[in-house]
Design a protein around this motif. Structure first.
Motif, PDB file in Angstrom:
ATOM      1  N   ARG A   1     -26.224  17.374  -0.075  1.00 24.69           N
ATOM      2  CA  ARG A   1     -25.338  18.072  -1.017  1.00 24.69           C
ATOM      3  C   ARG A   1     -24.704  19.287  -0.335  1.00 24.69           C
ATOM      4  N   PHE A   2     -25.479  19.968   0.534  1.00 26.94           N
ATOM      5  CA  PHE A   2     -24.952  21.126   1.253  1.00 26.94           C
ATOM      6  C   PHE A   2     -23.766  20.693   2.127  1.00 26.94           C
ATOM      7  N   LEU A   3     -23.925  19.587   2.850  1.00 25.67           N
ATOM      8  CA  LEU A   3     -22.861  19.091   3.722  1.00 25.67           C
ATOM      9  C   LEU A   3     -21.618  18.715   2.916  1.00 25.67           C
ATOM     10  N   ILE A   4     -21.796  17.994   1.821  1.00 27.27           N
ATOM     11  CA  ILE A   4     -20.662  17.607   0.973  1.00 27.27           C
ATOM     12  C   ILE A   4     -19.953  18.850   0.448  1.00 27.27           C
ATOM     13  N   THR A   5     -20.729  19.835  -0.011  1.00 25.87           N
ATOM     14  CA  THR A   5     -20.155  21.063  -0.560  1.00 25.87           C
ATOM     15  C   THR A   5     -19.419  21.853   0.517  1.00 25.87           C
ATOM     16  N   LEU A   6     -20.010  21.969   1.702  1.00 24.88           N
ATOM     17  CA  LEU A   6     -19.372  22.701   2.787  1.00 24.88           C
ATOM     18  C   LEU A   6     -18.031  22.057   3.155  1.00 24.88           C
ATOM     19  N   ILE A   7     -18.004  20.737   3.292  1.00 21.04           N
ATOM     20  CA  ILE A   7     -16.749  20.063   3.649  1.00 21.04           C
ATOM     21  C   ILE A   7     -15.742  20.151   2.501  1.00 21.04           C
TER      22      ILE A   7
ATOM     23  N   ASP B   1     -10.835  31.449  13.641  1.00 21.35           N
ATOM     24  CA  ASP B   1     -11.153  32.849  13.927  1.00 21.35           C
ATOM     25  C   ASP B   1     -11.227  33.694  12.664  1.00 21.35           C
ATOM     26  N   ASP B   2     -10.488  33.275  11.637  1.00 17.33           N
ATOM     27  CA  ASP B   2     -10.402  34.090  10.425  1.00 17.33           C
ATOM     28  C   ASP B   2     -11.253  33.535   9.272  1.00 17.33           C
ATOM     29  N   LEU B   3     -12.294  32.734   9.609  1.00 17.60           N
ATOM     30  CA  LEU B   3     -13.145  32.131   8.583  1.00 17.60           C
ATOM     31  C   LEU B   3     -14.566  32.689   8.651  1.00 17.60           C
ATOM     32  N   VAL B   4     -15.081  33.071   7.491  1.00 15.94           N
ATOM     33  CA  VAL B   4     -16.448  33.543   7.364  1.00 15.94           C
ATOM     34  C   VAL B   4     -17.181  32.599   6.421  1.00 15.94           C
ATOM     35  N   VAL B   5     -18.346  32.087   6.840  1.00 23.74           N
ATOM     36  CA  VAL B   5     -19.163  31.227   5.986  1.00 23.74           C
ATOM     37  C   VAL B   5     -20.445  31.979   5.666  1.00 23.74           C
ATOM     38  N   LYS B   6     -20.760  32.078   4.363  1.00 25.76           N
ATOM     39  CA  LYS B   6     -21.970  32.774   3.926  1.00 25.76           C
ATOM     40  C   LYS B   6     -22.833  31.830   3.099  1.00 25.76           C
TER      41      LYS B   6
ATOM     42  N   LYS C   1     -27.730  32.979  -2.392  1.00 23.42           N
ATOM     43  CA  LYS C   1     -28.779  32.561  -3.323  1.00 23.42           C
ATOM     44  C   LYS C   1     -28.152  31.633  -4.357  1.00 23.42           C
ATOM     45  N   GLU C   2     -28.992  30.885  -5.056  1.00 22.10           N
ATOM     46  CA  GLU C   2     -28.505  29.916  -6.039  1.00 22.10           C
ATOM     47  C   GLU C   2     -27.619  30.582  -7.090  1.00 22.10           C
ATOM     48  N   ARG C   3     -26.483  29.953  -7.358  1.00 24.66           N
ATOM     49  CA  ARG C   3     -25.622  30.326  -8.476  1.00 24.66           C
ATOM     50  C   ARG C   3     -25.615  29.143  -9.421  1.00 24.66           C
ATOM     51  N   LYS C   4     -25.807  29.388 -10.687  1.00 27.11           N
ATOM     52  CA  LYS C   4     -25.964  28.296 -11.656  1.00 27.11           C
ATOM     53  C   LYS C   4     -24.659  27.574 -11.955  1.00 27.11           C
ATOM     54  N   THR C   5     -23.530  28.230 -11.755  1.00 29.02           N
ATOM     55  CA  THR C   5     -22.254  27.647 -12.177  1.00 29.02           C
ATOM     56  C   THR C   5     -21.505  26.939 -11.063  1.00 29.02           C
ATOM     57  N   ARG C   6     -21.962  27.044  -9.810  1.00 23.18           N
ATOM     58  CA  ARG C   6     -21.244  26.387  -8.707  1.00 23.18           C
ATOM     59  C   ARG C   6     -22.163  26.186  -7.521  1.00 23.18           C
ATOM     60  N   HIS C   7     -21.814  25.203  -6.688  1.00 28.02           N
ATOM     61  CA  HIS C   7     -22.559  24.963  -5.450  1.00 28.02           C
ATOM     62  C   HIS C   7     -21.974  25.774  -4.301  1.00 28.02           C
ATOM     63  N   GLY C   8     -20.672  26.029  -4.355  1.00 24.14           N
ATOM     64  CA  GLY C   8     -20.007  26.774  -3.301  1.00 24.14           C
ATOM     65  C   GLY C   8     -18.626  27.194  -3.759  1.00 24.14           C
TER      66      GLY C   8
ATOM     67  N   HIS D   1     -10.539  34.136   5.536  1.00 25.24           N
ATOM     68  CA  HIS D   1     -10.955  33.136   4.559  1.00 25.24           C
ATOM     69  C   HIS D   1     -12.471  33.141   4.489  1.00 25.24           C
ATOM     70  N   GLN D   2     -13.003  32.963   3.280  1.00 24.92           N
ATOM     71  CA  GLN D   2     -14.456  32.985   3.095  1.00 24.92           C
ATOM     72  C   GLN D   2     -14.913  31.753   2.331  1.00 24.92           C
ATOM     73  N   ILE D   3     -15.975  31.143   2.833  1.00 25.29           N
ATOM     74  CA  ILE D   3     -16.636  30.039   2.151  1.00 25.29           C
ATOM     75  C   ILE D   3     -18.068  30.482   1.877  1.00 25.29           C
ATOM     76  N   THR D   4     -18.515  30.264   0.649  1.00 23.80           N
ATOM     77  CA  THR D   4     -19.923  30.526   0.330  1.00 23.80           C
ATOM     78  C   THR D   4     -20.546  29.224  -0.169  1.00 23.80           C
ATOM     79  N   ILE D   5     -21.805  29.016   0.202  1.00 21.83           N
ATOM     80  CA  ILE D   5     -22.555  27.818  -0.190  1.00 21.83           C
ATOM     81  C   ILE D   5     -23.931  28.258  -0.672  1.00 21.83           C
ATOM     82  N   ASN D   6     -24.434  27.617  -1.714  1.00 20.70           N
ATOM     83  CA  ASN D   6     -25.771  27.931  -2.222  1.00 20.70           C
ATOM     84  C   ASN D   6     -26.853  27.455  -1.257  1.00 20.70           C
ATOM     85  N   ALA D   7     -27.835  28.299  -1.010  1.00 21.66           N
ATOM     86  CA  ALA D   7     -28.917  27.992  -0.064  1.00 21.66           C
ATOM     87  C   ALA D   7     -29.883  26.941  -0.593  1.00 21.66           C
TER      88      ALA D   7
END
Length: 198
Positions: free
Chosen positions: A61-67, A24-29, A32-39, A49-55
């Motif tokens: 790679r998105f799945l690995i980064t999200l997990i 309930d307390d998690l936000v995933v966003k 846009k691409e960030r050069k220094t990190r995938h997420g 809690h917030q998780i951000t992932i590069n689009a």
């Protein structure tokens, strides 16, 4: 969230990931691409809690980064805030969360042996695993980028910020590169993506 994720991760992983995201307390966003990190993961001042992932990441790679980022949340929740960000608690959590998706319904067969090897002792980023990074890159949209380790010795390359470097010798894990304008030497991750210059 489900509609957004369907655009970014392999279809077979969607039910599993949605179940992992039932906080309930998690936000995933998706950013846009960030050069220094995938997420990244962070606990916000309001205790959410917030998780951000590069689009721009390919679906694997998105799945690995999200997990990877969900593992930070799970480890933080289970072990407390004083653990190391990529310490043994996070590694064990990441391994446990990845196990259900390490199969040919989710990942291509050619990636599975490399993923199995990587997850014996996962690192802070999959980019430090040269074989895995190169294998994942084949699923990216075509571009003119090369990894630093692919650049010939003495050749010049340009970073995303326009700085130009000449490739030097490899040390144990990093590659010496000299910035052309300043003459300063920098150590590069072999898997840093750069633009090769003629």
């Amino acid at each position: 969230m489900q509609k957004t994720l369907q655009n970014y991760i392999p279809a077979q992983a969607i039910p599993y990931v949605l179940n992992l995201l039932k906080h309930d307390d998690l936000v995933v966003k998706v950013k846009k691409e960030r050069k220094t990190r995938h997420g990244d993961y962070r606990k916000l001042p309001n205790n959410k809690h917030q998780i951000t992932i590069n689009a721009n990441l390919n679906s694997y790679r998105f799945l690995i980064t999200l997990i990877h980022e969900i593992a930070h949340l799970e480890a933080f929740t289970k072990y407390g805030r004083f653990i190391k960000p990529h310490g043994k608690e996070w590694k064990q959590t990441f391994q446990h969360l990845m196990l259900p998706v390490l199969n040919p319904e989710v990942f291509p067969m050619e990636l599975l042996p490399l993923l199995a090897k990587h997850f014996k002792n996962p690192k802070a980023t999959s980019d430090t695993d040269t074989q895995l990074a190169l294998a994942l890159k084949q699923f990216d949209e075509p571009n003119d980028k090369h990894y630093v380790f692919q650049v010939p010795l003495g050749a010049s390359f340009k970073l995303y910020n326009g700085k130009v470097f000449t490739k030097g010798q490899k040390r144990v894990k990093r590659i010496e590169c000299v910035e052309v304008v300043s003459g300063k030497m920098y150590l590069f991750n072999p898997n840093a993506e750069v633009e090769l210059l003629n």
